[in-house]
Design an enzyme around this catalytic site. Structure first.
Site, PDB file in Angstrom:
ATOM      1  N   CYS A 262       0.811  -1.227   0.000  1.00 54.89           N
ATOM      2  CA  CYS A 262       0.000   0.000   0.000  1.00 54.89           C
ATOM      3  C   CYS A 262       0.839   1.270   0.000  1.00 54.89           C
ATOM      4  O   CYS A 262       0.330   2.357  -0.282  1.00 54.89           O
ATOM      5  CB  CYS A 262      -0.951  -0.016   1.186  1.00 54.89           C
ATOM      6  SG  CYS A 262      -1.868  -1.547   1.274  1.00 54.89           S
TER       7      CYS A 262
ATOM      8  N   HIS B 227      -3.746   6.499   2.700  1.00 54.61           N
ATOM      9  CA  HIS B 227      -4.076   5.179   2.158  1.00 54.61           C
ATOM     10  C   HIS B 227      -5.438   4.764   2.712  1.00 54.61           C
ATOM     11  O   HIS B 227      -5.724   4.958   3.895  1.00 54.61           O
ATOM     12  CB  HIS B 227      -3.003   4.167   2.563  1.00 54.61           C
ATOM     13  CG  HIS B 227      -3.390   2.763   2.241  1.00 54.61           C
ATOM     14  ND1 HIS B 227      -3.860   2.397   1.002  1.00 54.61           N
ATOM     15  CD2 HIS B 227      -3.401   1.638   2.994  1.00 54.61           C
ATOM     16  CE1 HIS B 227      -4.136   1.110   1.004  1.00 54.61           C
ATOM     17  NE2 HIS B 227      -3.869   0.630   2.203  1.00 54.61           N
TER      18      HIS B 227
ATOM     19  N   ASN C 125     -10.124  -1.100  -0.295  1.00 53.50           N
ATOM     20  CA  ASN C 125      -8.660  -1.019  -0.268  1.00 53.50           C
ATOM     21  C   ASN C 125      -8.102  -1.589  -1.572  1.00 53.50           C
ATOM     22  O   ASN C 125      -8.153  -2.797  -1.798  1.00 53.50           O
ATOM     23  CB  ASN C 125      -8.132  -1.807   0.945  1.00 53.50           C
ATOM     24  CG  ASN C 125      -6.620  -1.722   1.080  1.00 53.50           C
ATOM     25  OD1 ASN C 125      -5.932  -1.210   0.204  1.00 53.50           O
ATOM     26  ND2 ASN C 125      -6.106  -2.221   2.194  1.00 53.50           N
TER      27      ASN C 125
HETATM   28  N1  ACO Z   1     -18.195  -9.979   8.713  1.00 53.41           N
HETATM   29  C1  ACO Z   1     -18.634 -10.275   9.951  1.00 53.41           C
HETATM   30  N2  ACO Z   1     -17.783 -10.576  10.965  1.00 53.41           N
HETATM   31  C2  ACO Z   1     -16.462 -10.576  10.694  1.00 53.41           C
HETATM   32  C3  ACO Z   1     -15.958 -10.273   9.421  1.00 53.41           C
HETATM   33  C4  ACO Z   1     -16.887  -9.982   8.412  1.00 53.41           C
HETATM   34  N3  ACO Z   1     -16.514  -9.669   7.151  1.00 53.41           N
HETATM   35  N4  ACO Z   1     -14.613 -10.348   9.458  1.00 53.41           N
HETATM   36  C5  ACO Z   1     -14.282 -10.675  10.718  1.00 53.41           C
HETATM   37  N5  ACO Z   1     -15.406 -10.819  11.471  1.00 53.41           N
HETATM   38  C6  ACO Z   1     -15.517 -11.151  12.871  1.00 53.41           C
HETATM   39  C7  ACO Z   1     -14.321 -11.909  13.391  1.00 53.41           C
HETATM   40  O1  ACO Z   1     -14.454 -13.285  13.134  1.00 53.41           O
HETATM   41  C8  ACO Z   1     -14.373 -11.603  14.864  1.00 53.41           C
HETATM   42  O2  ACO Z   1     -15.339 -12.429  15.455  1.00 53.41           O
HETATM   43  P1  ACO Z   1     -15.073 -13.032  16.927  1.00 53.41           P
HETATM   44  O3  ACO Z   1     -14.970 -11.835  17.826  1.00 53.41           O
HETATM   45  O4  ACO Z   1     -16.283 -13.855  17.136  1.00 53.41           O
HETATM   46  O5  ACO Z   1     -13.813 -13.806  16.826  1.00 53.41           O
HETATM   47  C9  ACO Z   1     -14.913 -10.173  14.907  1.00 53.41           C
HETATM   48  O6  ACO Z   1     -15.548  -9.948  13.621  1.00 53.41           O
HETATM   49  C10 ACO Z   1     -13.850  -9.128  15.119  1.00 53.41           C
HETATM   50  O7  ACO Z   1     -12.784  -9.383  14.209  1.00 53.41           O
HETATM   51  P2  ACO Z   1     -11.493  -8.462  14.180  1.00 53.41           P
HETATM   52  O8  ACO Z   1     -10.565  -8.953  13.101  1.00 53.41           O
HETATM   53  O9  ACO Z   1     -10.937  -8.347  15.563  1.00 53.41           O
HETATM   54  O10 ACO Z   1     -12.157  -7.072  13.738  1.00 53.41           O
HETATM   55  P3  ACO Z   1     -11.535  -5.657  13.728  1.00 53.41           P
HETATM   56  O11 ACO Z   1     -12.418  -4.742  14.446  1.00 53.41           O
HETATM   57  O12 ACO Z   1     -10.072  -5.659  14.090  1.00 53.41           O
HETATM   58  O13 ACO Z   1     -11.622  -5.246  12.175  1.00 53.41           O
HETATM   59  C11 ACO Z   1     -10.228  -5.174  10.196  1.00 53.41           C
HETATM   60  C12 ACO Z   1     -10.973  -6.052  11.206  1.00 53.41           C
HETATM   61  C13 ACO Z   1     -11.261  -4.363   9.447  1.00 53.41           C
HETATM   62  C14 ACO Z   1      -9.487  -6.090   9.228  1.00 53.41           C
HETATM   63  C15 ACO Z   1      -9.238  -4.253  10.913  1.00 53.41           C
HETATM   64  O14 ACO Z   1      -8.473  -4.994  11.823  1.00 53.41           O
HETATM   65  C16 ACO Z   1      -8.290  -3.535   9.969  1.00 53.41           C
HETATM   66  O15 ACO Z   1      -8.677  -2.664   9.220  1.00 53.41           O
HETATM   67  N6  ACO Z   1      -6.985  -3.842  10.023  1.00 53.41           N
HETATM   68  C17 ACO Z   1      -5.945  -3.118   9.255  1.00 53.41           C
HETATM   69  C18 ACO Z   1      -6.003  -3.313   7.785  1.00 53.41           C
HETATM   70  C19 ACO Z   1      -4.822  -2.593   7.157  1.00 53.41           C
HETATM   71  O16 ACO Z   1      -4.413  -1.530   7.549  1.00 53.41           O
HETATM   72  N7  ACO Z   1      -4.196  -3.168   6.161  1.00 53.41           N
HETATM   73  C20 ACO Z   1      -2.993  -2.551   5.662  1.00 53.41           C
HETATM   74  C21 ACO Z   1      -2.910  -2.421   4.270  1.00 53.41           C
HETATM   75  S1  ACO Z   1      -3.339  -3.850   3.353  1.00 53.41           S
HETATM   76  C22 ACO Z   1      -1.962  -4.240   2.380  1.00 53.41           C
HETATM   77  O17 ACO Z   1      -0.875  -3.842   2.630  1.00 53.41           O
HETATM   78  C23 ACO Z   1      -2.188  -5.170   1.204  1.00 53.41           C
END
Ligand code: ACO
Length: 337
Positions: A123, A264, A294
């Site tokens: 990214c 980003h 993204n």
């Molecule tokens: N729909 C419903 N529930 C979901 C989904 C979904 N699509 N995805 C995950 N969940 C659930 C999980 O299973 C978990 O359930 P549990 O509590 O029963 O175990 C719950 O939701 C919470 O999951 P988390 O992963 O802890 O959710 P979080 O609030 O952290 O959000 C996210 C996830 C959106 C991925 C976030 O962590 C994020 O944005 N991370 C950073 C992404 C990023 O910056 N990437 C960098 C660039 S990408 C690159 O370089 C290619």
């Protein structure tokens, strides 16, 4: 030697003279995803700010999107493809592991005088690419550089994994970077960083020389993008804020001096948290995550081109790009438009 600022002494000033973007026609909404994996529009919207994303056609490769964005940037800059002497193609979804995607773009747009290179900085690739272009121009090694970030992330996403498949989309963003005699316009400074010790947080484990593709890697899903979401999130907020702060400090400026922030677009909550840490209102951030999700290295180019064509960004505005991605990589860049 022209001095832009004591910490950013350059020989020739580099400037973005044209922008272009391309998004595939097919729209995949959160509602569509509800029918594919166990998720809801409400979860995706509240956790990420995303409402829809674009998905490339089967016969559309990253270079096809990059070439279209490039054509638009070339037209906006008022140059011809033959004027380009370097093509930098940031992408983590290259057409082929090699030849590099820049070569495919070169052939498609007819930039026969260019030499071409791809960069895999995830990214952060767009900022890294423009920073490299700026340095080539500063030293006189190039006069016109095309940076064309293009991504078909849909081709490396596991469409059965709700934790990742809802987050990504396809698209391309391009700029032409050229030398300028203007006393203030152009790229003022940059701050880049990486931390290879955290490479496992965001990774496509198989398909390279460490783990070549086999029936087993395909069966185990090792050819798909993997992300430790929560941990990545924390690093993203910290690194983006720190990088932007260090850059502005090195330029003798503060967040108040910046007119527009183009971050980003990985998660609306990350953008909000970064804004809070900087003490910058969210209205100063250019955001289109709800439409494209993204697109990795392409997000900043897609947002920049949209803002320029809508007339939001005006001549003389100070703009700060800031990104974070797999590697880990991060970076920020300050420009006067
Ligand atoms: N729909 C419903 N529930 C979901 C989904 C979904 N699509 N995805 C995950 N969940 C659930 C999980 O299973 C978990 O359930 P549990 O509590 O029963 O175990 C719950 O939701 C919470 O999951 P988390 O992963 O802890 O959710 P979080 O609030 O952290 O959000 C996210 C996830 C959106 C991925 C976030 O962590 C994020 O944005 N991370 C950073 C992404 C990023 O910056 N990437 C960098 C660039 S990408 C690159 O370089 C290619």
């Amino acid at each position: 030697m022209e001095t832009v600022h004591p910490n950013h002494t350059i020989m020739r000033r580099a400037c973005i003279t044209g922008t272009g973007a391309y998004a595939p026609e097919r729209v995949l909404t959160n509602k569509d995803l509800e029918a594919m994996v166990d998720t809801t529009d409400e979860w995706i919207t509240t956790r990420t700010g995303m409402k829809e994303r674009r998905i490339a056609r089967d016969d559309e490769a990253s270079s096809d999107m990059g070439a279209e964005a490039a054509r638009r940037a070339i037209a906006a800059a008022g140059i011809t493809p033959e004027d380009i002497d370097l093509i930098i193609a940031p992408t983590i979804t290259p057409d082929t592991p090699w030849p590099n995607t820049g070569c495919y773009i070169q052939q498609k747009i007819g930039a026969k005088n260019a030499w071409c290179v791809g960069i895999e900085a995830a990214c952060s690739g767009f900022i890294y690419g423009i920073w490299m272009a700026r340095n080539m121009i500063a030293t006189g090694a190039a006069d016109a550089v095309l940076v064309a970030a293009c991504e078909k992330i849909s081709s490396i996403v596991d469409w059965t994994d709700r934790a990742t498949c809802v987050l990504f989309g396809d698209g391309a963003g391009a700029v032409i970077v050229q030398a300028t005699d203007h006393p203030t316009r152009g790229i003022i400074g940059g701050h880049m960083g990486s931390d290879g010790s955290l490479s496992n947080l965001l990774i496509q484990p198989a398909g390279g020389s460490r783990m070549p593709t086999t029936e087993e890697t395909l069966r185990n899903g090792m050819n798909y993008l993997k992300m430790a979401g929560r941990e990545t999130y924390k690093h993203a907020v910290t690194r983006m804020t720190d990088s932007a702060r260090k850059l502005l400090q090195s330029c003798g400026l503060t967040f108040d001096d910046v007119d527009w922030f183009i971050p980003h677009q990985a998660n609306m909550r990350i953008i909000t948290a970064v804004g809070q840490r900087m003490g910058v209102p969210v209205e100063k951030f250019i955001i289109n995550i709800e439409k494209y999700a993204n697109t990795s290295s392409a997000t900043i180019g897609l947002a920049l081109d949209e803002a320029v064509r809508e007339g939001r960004i005006k001549s003389g505005d100070k703009i700060l790009f800031v990104a974070f991605g797999g590697g880990l990589t991060w970076g920020s860049m300050l420009l006067e438009w």
